[in-house]
Design an enzyme around this catalytic site. Structure first.
Site, PDB file in Angstrom:
ATOM      1  N   PHE A   1       2.243   8.863 -12.958  1.00  0.00           N
ATOM      2  CA  PHE A   1       0.817   8.840 -12.617  1.00  0.00           C
ATOM      3  C   PHE A   1       0.626   9.550 -11.273  1.00  0.00           C
ATOM      4  O   PHE A   1       1.589   9.999 -10.639  1.00  0.00           O
ATOM      5  CB  PHE A   1       0.311   7.382 -12.539  1.00  0.00           C
ATOM      6  CG  PHE A   1       0.843   6.620 -11.351  1.00  0.00           C
ATOM      7  CD1 PHE A   1       2.128   6.124 -11.349  1.00  0.00           C
ATOM      8  CD2 PHE A   1       0.062   6.429 -10.212  1.00  0.00           C
ATOM      9  CE1 PHE A   1       2.634   5.432 -10.253  1.00  0.00           C
ATOM     10  CE2 PHE A   1       0.542   5.732  -9.117  1.00  0.00           C
ATOM     11  CZ  PHE A   1       1.842   5.237  -9.141  1.00  0.00           C
TER      12      PHE A   1
ATOM     13  N   ASP B   1       0.856  -1.182   0.000  1.00  0.00           N
ATOM     14  CA  ASP B   1       0.000   0.000   0.000  1.00  0.00           C
ATOM     15  C   ASP B   1       0.892   1.231   0.000  1.00  0.00           C
ATOM     16  O   ASP B   1       1.904   1.272   0.705  1.00  0.00           O
ATOM     17  CB  ASP B   1      -0.931   0.004   1.223  1.00  0.00           C
ATOM     18  CG  ASP B   1      -2.194   0.813   0.957  1.00  0.00           C
ATOM     19  OD1 ASP B   1      -2.681   0.799  -0.190  1.00  0.00           O
ATOM     20  OD2 ASP B   1      -2.689   1.479   1.884  1.00  0.00           O
TER      21      ASP B   1
ATOM     22  N   ARG C   1       8.324   2.933  -3.804  1.00  0.00           N
ATOM     23  CA  ARG C   1       7.908   1.564  -4.107  1.00  0.00           C
ATOM     24  C   ARG C   1       9.133   0.700  -4.422  1.00  0.00           C
ATOM     25  O   ARG C   1       9.265  -0.411  -3.921  1.00  0.00           O
ATOM     26  CB  ARG C   1       6.931   1.569  -5.290  1.00  0.00           C
ATOM     27  CG  ARG C   1       6.159   0.270  -5.455  1.00  0.00           C
ATOM     28  CD  ARG C   1       5.020   0.373  -6.456  1.00  0.00           C
ATOM     29  NE  ARG C   1       4.992   1.621  -7.162  1.00  0.00           N
ATOM     30  CZ  ARG C   1       4.199   2.645  -6.841  1.00  0.00           C
ATOM     31  NH1 ARG C   1       3.342   2.549  -5.861  1.00  0.00           N
ATOM     32  NH2 ARG C   1       4.263   3.775  -7.523  1.00  0.00           N
TER      33      ARG C   1
HETATM   34  P1  IMP Z   1      -1.144   2.140  -4.493  1.00  0.00           P
HETATM   35  O1  IMP Z   1      -1.279   1.687  -3.073  1.00  0.00           O
HETATM   36  O2  IMP Z   1       0.200   1.788  -5.096  1.00  0.00           O
HETATM   37  O3  IMP Z   1      -2.292   1.686  -5.360  1.00  0.00           O
HETATM   38  O4  IMP Z   1      -1.184   3.747  -4.467  1.00  0.00           O
HETATM   39  C1  IMP Z   1      -2.323   4.463  -3.976  1.00  0.00           C
HETATM   40  C2  IMP Z   1      -2.362   5.887  -4.510  1.00  0.00           C
HETATM   41  O5  IMP Z   1      -1.218   6.622  -4.005  1.00  0.00           O
HETATM   42  C3  IMP Z   1      -2.266   6.003  -6.035  1.00  0.00           C
HETATM   43  O6  IMP Z   1      -3.537   5.916  -6.638  1.00  0.00           O
HETATM   44  C4  IMP Z   1      -1.683   7.407  -6.194  1.00  0.00           C
HETATM   45  O7  IMP Z   1      -2.680   8.397  -6.071  1.00  0.00           O
HETATM   46  C5  IMP Z   1      -0.740   7.532  -5.005  1.00  0.00           C
HETATM   47  N1  IMP Z   1       0.616   7.086  -5.376  1.00  0.00           N
HETATM   48  C6  IMP Z   1       1.257   5.971  -4.937  1.00  0.00           C
HETATM   49  N2  IMP Z   1       2.475   5.860  -5.489  1.00  0.00           N
HETATM   50  C7  IMP Z   1       2.609   6.930  -6.310  1.00  0.00           C
HETATM   51  C8  IMP Z   1       3.662   7.366  -7.181  1.00  0.00           C
HETATM   52  O8  IMP Z   1       4.723   6.730  -7.346  1.00  0.00           O
HETATM   53  N3  IMP Z   1       3.441   8.522  -7.842  1.00  0.00           N
HETATM   54  C9  IMP Z   1       2.297   9.242  -7.707  1.00  0.00           C
HETATM   55  N4  IMP Z   1       1.283   8.867  -6.943  1.00  0.00           N
HETATM   56  C10 IMP Z   1       1.429   7.722  -6.234  1.00  0.00           C
END
Ligand code: IMP
Length: 191
Positions: free
Chosen positions: A148, A68, A177
């Site tokens: 993104f 997450d 990440r």
């Molecule tokens: P997830 O847990 O990887 O799905 O990330 C959740 C949300 O955090 C995404 O929909 C983005 O809005 C934001 N987010 C996470 N990682 C990134 C990134 O590397 N760049 C920009 N936004 C991010």
């Protein structure tokens, strides 16, 4: 050894399989036959990563991990944080989210923020957690078209371009990440 990734994101799974040790095969929860979405009611990234891993572990009883991520802004007490994906509302776009952040930070001098990723791993019934983070600042307007989410407003520390002005390879060399994944892979190599 099979390791389930509690995610439906095919891109993330491919990236992990490229990097993980030969004896470990990362397979998605979709390949296991779970087609649904997992609710994320937690109040922290840690809680949501654990909820997702526990959910799939309860279904299949096999080794599993979940991730997450979110953007945490100091002047907004850590928001959008766990609500990063839908900060501006249920069906909002990335642009809506960026606009909301810029409006909330209008006139604010403290623009410090960080992206953070938490990975929760359940291996042979034991729980492990890995974290990656990247510090930076929120600039006053969107810059760049790559990436993104909040990439166009996030300027990583020590750099003069936003994440959205970097190539994917460059972003991956510093991103939250990538750091969390590196820790997971390193741990798996040692098992
Ligand atoms: P997830 O847990 O990887 O799905 O990330 C959740 C949300 O955090 C995404 O929909 C983005 O809005 C934001 N987010 C996470 N990682 C990134 C990134 O590397 N760049 C920009 N936004 C991010």
């Amino acid at each position: 050894m099979e390791l389930i990734f509690a995610s439906g994101n095919a891109h993330k799974i491919k990236e992990l399989n490229d990097k993980s040790p030969g004896h470990i095969q990362v397979i998605s929860m979709r390949e296991k036959g779970f087609e649904g979405e997992i609710a994320e009611p937690g109040e922290t990234l840690e809680e949501n990563a654990r909820i997702k891993a526990d959910f799939i572990y309860d279904l299949f009883g096999e080794n599993v991990f979940a991730d997450d991520s979110g953007l945490e802004i100091e002047a907004l007490d850590g928001a959008p944080g766990v609500f990063s994906a839908r900060y501006a509302g249920p069906d909002c776009s990335f642009e809506d989210n960026n606009k909301k952040v810029l409006i909330e930070l209008a006139g604010e001098e403290n623009r410090r923020a960080h992206f953070r990723t938490v990975i929760h791993l359940i291996l042979n019934g034991e729980h492990f957690s890995f974290e990656g983070a990247v510090n930076g600042t929120i600039i006053a307007q969107l810059k760049g078209t790559e990436g993104f989410g909040y990439d166009p407003i996030f300027l990583p520390e020590g750099h003069d371009r936003t994440f959205a002005e970097m190539s994917l390879a460059e972003k991956n060399s510093i991103s939250h990440r990538a750091q969390a994944v590196e820790k997971l892979i390193h741990f798996l190599h040692s098992r």
